[in-house]
Design an enzyme around this catalytic site. Sequence first.
Site, PDB file in Angstrom:
ATOM      1  N   GLU A 149      27.963  -7.900 -40.966  1.00 16.87           N
ATOM      2  CA  GLU A 149      27.420  -7.711 -39.635  1.00 16.87           C
ATOM      3  C   GLU A 149      28.276  -6.737 -38.806  1.00 16.87           C
ATOM      4  OE1 GLU A 149      24.516  -8.757 -38.197  1.00 16.87           O
ATOM      5  OE2 GLU A 149      25.232  -7.560 -36.516  1.00 16.87           O
ATOM      6  N   THR A 183      19.678  -5.574 -38.370  1.00 14.61           N
ATOM      7  CA  THR A 183      20.018  -6.067 -39.706  1.00 14.61           C
ATOM      8  C   THR A 183      18.836  -5.932 -40.658  1.00 14.61           C
ATOM      9  OG1 THR A 183      21.389  -7.783 -38.682  1.00 14.61           O
ATOM     10  CG2 THR A 183      21.003  -7.981 -41.028  1.00 14.61           C
ATOM     11  N   ASP A 242      26.146  -3.257 -41.802  1.00  7.74           N
ATOM     12  CA  ASP A 242      24.691  -3.136 -41.640  1.00  7.74           C
ATOM     13  C   ASP A 242      24.286  -2.069 -40.616  1.00  7.74           C
ATOM     14  OD1 ASP A 242      25.426  -4.691 -39.400  1.00  7.74           O
ATOM     15  OD2 ASP A 242      23.793  -6.145 -39.636  1.00  7.74           O
TER      16      ASP A 242
HETATM   17  C1  GP9 Z   1      20.372 -12.605 -37.647  1.00  4.84           C
HETATM   18  C2  GP9 Z   1      21.409 -11.633 -38.045  1.00  4.84           C
HETATM   19  C3  GP9 Z   1      21.732 -10.710 -36.910  1.00  4.84           C
HETATM   20  O1  GP9 Z   1      19.882 -13.401 -38.663  1.00  4.84           O
HETATM   21  O2  GP9 Z   1      21.066 -10.968 -39.213  1.00  4.84           O
HETATM   22  O3  GP9 Z   1      20.727  -9.819 -36.687  1.00  4.84           O
HETATM   23  P1  GP9 Z   1      20.905  -8.496 -35.813  1.00  4.84           P
HETATM   24  O4  GP9 Z   1      20.884  -8.908 -34.371  1.00  4.84           O
HETATM   25  O5  GP9 Z   1      22.205  -7.851 -36.155  1.00  4.84           O
HETATM   26  O6  GP9 Z   1      19.761  -7.670 -36.206  1.00  4.84           O
HETATM   27 MN    MN Z   2      23.153  -7.059 -37.811  1.00  5.58          MN
END
Ligand code: GP9
Ligand code: MN
Length: 413
Positions: free
Chosen positions: A39, A81, A255
Amino acid sequence: DGNELKEISDYIKDETTTDGSKEMFGIAKDKNIIFLEIESLQSFVINNTLHGEEVTPFLNDLIDDSYYFENFYHQTAQGKTSDSEFLIENSLYPSPRGAVYFTHAQNDYHSLPEIIGNNGYTSSVFHANDNSFWNRDVMYENIEYDQLYDIDSYEVTDQNSVGWGLKDKEFFKQSLKYIEKMEQPFYSKFITLTNHYPFELDPEDATLEKYDSNSKTLNNYFQTVRYTDEAIEEFFQYMKDIGLYEDSVFIIMGDHYGISDFHKKAMSQYLDKEYNDYLHVQLQKVPFYLHIPGQEGEVISKISGQIDVKPTILNLLGIDDSNDLSFGTDLFGDERKDFIALRDGSFITEEYIYSNDSCYDRQTGEVIENTIETDGEEQSACQPYVEKVQKELNYSDKIIFGDLLRFYDFADE
Ligand code: GP9
Ligand code: MN
């Protein structure tokens, strides 16, 4: 319709279907693929320091025995993500608006999990959030993941959570009982959560002092990045402990960005650089590692992006993808497409960076004023690419908006 698809598939065959690296072809065959999708991890923290300390000590060391792509860009848009997942799974661009995981989850795709599933692999995703977030439950089923370990697969308490949910160290630890029993060879993607805006962390988990600037977000970011770096280190140790390490190859990728332009003053202060469109594009770099136990690896500087991951994985697995319709090219191939397109039409070439109508020298960041002559006309050095990038993004959109892959016969092209 069919004619449109013919034009697009001809383009893809001419421009993006290239021979993958012969040297890397099949080297991961029958090994497990463990994909850590981290993340909001951006490249600017890698091999960088705060208060005289390394921000990511584990990831820095890991470069020494990995293929590390130092000029690798995320290509996501509003789907965050889920867009990065979509890029990896399909080697198509995400949607210019909204999230393709929501708007086109029912399309026909020819996804990575489907292809490797046909080649003897089990596929799964580990992510400690509700399965309907980003419509994952629907999309994952459509693109043929075998299994999703979502929040219901984890024991989540107030103590072991922070910010968006289960802490990364707990997440990896609790995932072990599933991965241990997984049928091999498998492809498993782990999506982390702790390093998510607004980058909250319990004081007892912090091993790096916060940064000091006008941006609370950036100040916090370094702490959660460090925490996640430690979580990844623990995960590698677990893989060794349960005997899966040697039989697996590891991919680690950020990501998308975590620090938006809203924090440009603080970013500019940290990096000691003037913030402009050139720097903005350079900050869209995210780490990409391929770690193959027992191999040395190398730092690779060529430009690359998330669009290239699917063809790369297929080549590593020794799967011929010459009939596939994808916009990326094998990261290890010699013959590669010569630009990386960002979703907003900005792009990177070996020589230039283009953003908001300005053409920059990629190495120096200087605006390129001089023009080149093409077909008797003076134009900016970036102009030929501006058109190519538009064309490519447009073709990808047409595939998605028209659900065109349903007309394509992957078997006998
Ligand atoms: C949520 C996580 C975060 O399940 O993958 O999502 P994002 O806000 O980074 O798109
Ligand atoms: Mn994300």
